[in-house]
Design a protein around this motif. Sequence first.
Motif, PDB file in Angstrom:
ATOM      1  N   PHE A  38      65.341 -55.194  49.437  1.00 28.38           N
ATOM      2  CA  PHE A  38      65.003 -56.632  48.648  1.00 28.38           C
ATOM      3  C   PHE A  38      66.292 -57.441  49.083  1.00 28.38           C
ATOM      4  N   ASP A  39      66.226 -58.600  48.973  1.00 27.73           N
ATOM      5  CA  ASP A  39      67.208 -59.605  49.183  1.00 27.73           C
ATOM      6  C   ASP A  39      67.875 -60.043  47.904  1.00 27.73           C
ATOM      7  N   ARG A  40      67.051 -59.911  46.782  1.00 26.83           N
ATOM      8  CA  ARG A  40      67.541 -60.594  45.532  1.00 26.83           C
ATOM      9  C   ARG A  40      66.863 -60.108  44.335  1.00 26.83           C
ATOM     10  N   VAL A  41      67.624 -60.145  43.188  1.00 30.75           N
ATOM     11  CA  VAL A  41      66.776 -59.947  41.926  1.00 30.75           C
ATOM     12  C   VAL A  41      67.036 -61.244  41.167  1.00 30.75           C
ATOM     13  N   TRP A  42      66.234 -61.684  40.187  1.00 34.53           N
ATOM     14  CA  TRP A  42      66.171 -62.862  39.459  1.00 34.53           C
ATOM     15  C   TRP A  42      66.037 -62.524  37.951  1.00 34.53           C
ATOM     16  N   ALA A  43      66.825 -63.023  37.128  1.00 30.49           N
ATOM     17  CA  ALA A  43      66.496 -62.776  35.605  1.00 30.49           C
ATOM     18  C   ALA A  43      66.203 -64.057  34.906  1.00 30.49           C
ATOM     19  N   VAL A  44      65.359 -64.041  33.966  1.00 26.30           N
ATOM     20  CA  VAL A  44      64.872 -65.205  33.255  1.00 26.30           C
ATOM     21  C   VAL A  44      65.991 -65.410  32.078  1.00 26.30           C
ATOM     22  N   GLU A  45      65.964 -66.288  31.221  1.00 25.77           N
ATOM     23  CA  GLU A  45      66.527 -66.673  30.157  1.00 25.77           C
ATOM     24  C   GLU A  45      65.657 -67.153  28.911  1.00 25.77           C
ATOM     25  N   HIS A  46      65.158 -66.324  28.017  1.00 32.76           N
ATOM     26  CA  HIS A  46      64.362 -66.826  26.927  1.00 32.76           C
ATOM     27  C   HIS A  46      64.798 -66.265  25.683  1.00 32.76           C
ATOM     28  N   HIS A  47      64.701 -67.071  24.589  1.00 29.02           N
ATOM     29  CA  HIS A  47      64.975 -66.866  22.993  1.00 29.02           C
ATOM     30  C   HIS A  47      64.117 -66.620  22.277  1.00 29.02           C
ATOM     31  N   ALA A  48      64.217 -65.421  21.545  1.00 28.55           N
ATOM     32  CA  ALA A  48      63.221 -65.470  20.230  1.00 28.55           C
ATOM     33  C   ALA A  48      61.614 -65.175  20.605  1.00 28.55           C
ATOM     34  N   LEU A  49      61.387 -64.699  22.103  1.00 26.42           N
ATOM     35  CA  LEU A  49      59.911 -64.824  22.585  1.00 26.42           C
ATOM     36  C   LEU A  49      59.368 -63.171  22.290  1.00 26.42           C
ATOM     37  N   LYS A  50      59.391 -62.698  21.091  1.00 25.30           N
ATOM     38  CA  LYS A  50      58.910 -61.108  21.219  1.00 25.30           C
ATOM     39  C   LYS A  50      57.830 -60.892  22.235  1.00 25.30           C
ATOM     40  N   TRP A  51      57.789 -59.973  22.765  1.00 25.26           N
ATOM     41  CA  TRP A  51      56.911 -59.200  23.620  1.00 25.26           C
ATOM     42  C   TRP A  51      57.082 -60.076  25.015  1.00 25.26           C
ATOM     43  N   TYR A  52      57.155 -61.350  25.042  1.00 25.21           N
ATOM     44  CA  TYR A  52      57.181 -62.155  26.130  1.00 25.21           C
ATOM     45  C   TYR A  52      58.288 -61.696  27.006  1.00 25.21           C
ATOM     46  N   ALA A  53      59.611 -61.938  26.498  1.00 20.56           N
ATOM     47  CA  ALA A  53      60.735 -62.031  27.355  1.00 20.56           C
ATOM     48  C   ALA A  53      61.882 -61.596  26.100  1.00 20.56           C
ATOM     49  N   HIS A  54      62.431 -60.445  26.402  1.00 19.58           N
ATOM     50  CA  HIS A  54      63.856 -60.008  25.826  1.00 19.58           C
ATOM     51  C   HIS A  54      64.941 -60.278  26.461  1.00 19.58           C
ATOM     52  N   MET A  55      64.846 -60.932  27.364  1.00 22.19           N
ATOM     53  CA  MET A  55      66.078 -61.220  28.467  1.00 22.19           C
ATOM     54  C   MET A  55      66.696 -62.463  28.085  1.00 22.19           C
ATOM     55  N   SER A  56      67.630 -62.378  26.766  1.00 19.44           N
ATOM     56  CA  SER A  56      68.219 -63.453  26.223  1.00 19.44           C
ATOM     57  C   SER A  56      69.669 -63.808  26.956  1.00 19.44           C
ATOM     58  N   ALA A  57      70.237 -62.706  27.578  1.00 14.49           N
ATOM     59  CA  ALA A  57      71.718 -62.878  27.908  1.00 14.49           C
ATOM     60  C   ALA A  57      71.682 -62.588  29.547  1.00 14.49           C
ATOM     61  N   PRO A  58      71.045 -63.286  30.351  1.00 13.63           N
ATOM     62  CA  PRO A  58      70.761 -62.761  31.661  1.00 13.63           C
ATOM     63  C   PRO A  58      72.130 -62.606  32.502  1.00 13.63           C
ATOM     64  N   GLU A  59      73.336 -63.352  32.130  1.00 15.77           N
ATOM     65  CA  GLU A  59      74.537 -63.308  32.707  1.00 15.77           C
ATOM     66  C   GLU A  59      75.218 -62.014  32.579  1.00 15.77           C
ATOM     67  N   VAL A  60      75.066 -61.309  31.301  1.00 14.55           N
ATOM     68  CA  VAL A  60      75.289 -59.940  31.159  1.00 14.55           C
ATOM     69  C   VAL A  60      74.524 -58.878  32.079  1.00 14.55           C
ATOM     70  N   PHE A  61      73.155 -59.200  32.001  1.00 19.25           N
ATOM     71  CA  PHE A  61      72.282 -58.019  32.756  1.00 19.25           C
ATOM     72  C   PHE A  61      72.702 -58.335  34.363  1.00 19.25           C
ATOM     73  N   LEU A  62      72.786 -59.360  34.709  1.00 21.24           N
ATOM     74  CA  LEU A  62      73.069 -59.691  36.091  1.00 21.24           C
ATOM     75  C   LEU A  62      74.544 -59.265  36.608  1.00 21.24           C
ATOM     76  N   THR A  63      75.404 -59.146  35.599  1.00 16.68           N
ATOM     77  CA  THR A  63      76.829 -58.786  35.902  1.00 16.68           C
ATOM     78  C   THR A  63      76.648 -57.205  35.966  1.00 16.68           C
ATOM     79  N   TRP A  64      76.024 -56.688  34.957  1.00 23.07           N
ATOM     80  CA  TRP A  64      75.746 -54.932  35.059  1.00 23.07           C
ATOM     81  C   TRP A  64      75.036 -54.744  36.299  1.00 23.07           C
TER      82      TRP A  64
END
Length: 404
Positions: A38-64
């Motif tokens: 694959f060429d790329r991964v994307w990560a969303v940013e959402h806040h307080a949307l239980k079930w739908y998206a627990h990706m609230s700090a994508p800058e940390v996820f993407l750095t990892w």
Amino acid sequence: MKFSVIFEAQLANPDPDSEHQVIRDCVEQAVLAEEMGFDRVWAVEHHALKWYAHMSAPEVFLTWVAARTSRIRVGHGVVCMPFRFNHPVRVAERAAMLDLLSGGRLDLGAGRGATQQETSLCGVDPERTQAEVEEALRIIGRTWQQDELEWHGDLLDIDPHPVLPRPVQRPHPPLFLACSKQQTLARAAELGVGALVMGFAGPDEVASMKRFYDACVAGRDGTQLVSTEVNDHFSALCPTIVLDDRERARAVGIRGQRFFAQAIAHWYGGGGVPDDAVTEDDTVAEDTDSATEARRMRSAAEQVVAHLNEARIPVRPTTTAVYNPEHAYGNAADAIAYVERLRAAGVDEVMCLVQMGTVPQEVCMETIRQWGRHVIPHFSPGGPDRAGEADHVDAAAAAQGAAR
């Protein structure tokens, strides 16, 4: 074409242990995505949307993810750009740091984060989100054009300051905008930023949106461009589950999409909790067959229409598009046929949505392997013959995992 994977960090059971595991699982999927071509991964940013998206700090996820990989690009799909979510200069600083540490692999998308649940958490004025997103993009487009940033716009005044560090990609990483309607597509074209098309309507609708976007690009006069660097890249969402067992892939995929759709309806439209959501001591139900899941999908769509009719809200074709189950669910041949339609539509990038709330980790991982072995090689310069190379990479990765 380019191929990518997008992560929401969805889960049916939102207890802390499951939440921690799903984010670790997303990292492992991203690492495998690099191994499988694959060429790329994307990560969303959402806040307080239980079930739908627990990706609230994508800058940390993407750095990892960047630290665990060496080649694959890492993308914000997207940063919530209204100022009370993220001040534009802080976005620029974090983006530059990640671009630097990843060796120039960052892509930076912008979005509004406009659910009432999110805006109320951070004190965002919903009436200002569009204007703030556009001003943020203009500020980021200007930030490293000179030694110091000075900005006096409609919404913000910034006296001369250096913005540090500087990114590897100069003057800035490629910019994108989340697009779900013609209005935002037109704006992306006018601003000169890439379009991240997130809809579920399918290849025919994608083709219509691509024609519209191209017409807007051709007709722009350049006065609205946010940067000297223009990015006319068109990415389209591709919900997908691919297994050797075609029937199971369709059942798992349609069920996962239903969870996704109901979670959207819950937070964006005032709908109920998703059917498969774990609310107390429930357990997630076992997989069923694809015919049953298709019937449940139709029932979910009918519930949404009934809810809107009761509230006297107009029902448009886009309202139920997310309940369309005809996507790249099945075996590798089904996925290839689906991507052929996206290629005919003129997309630059196929953005695979694999990680949906009810999809098991082993199915996500196998789907990524199937794309790497069969689907991506079919559309690569080497053609289908490259599938053998992907099998070799997969076998080597498995051996490394066993050694660890």
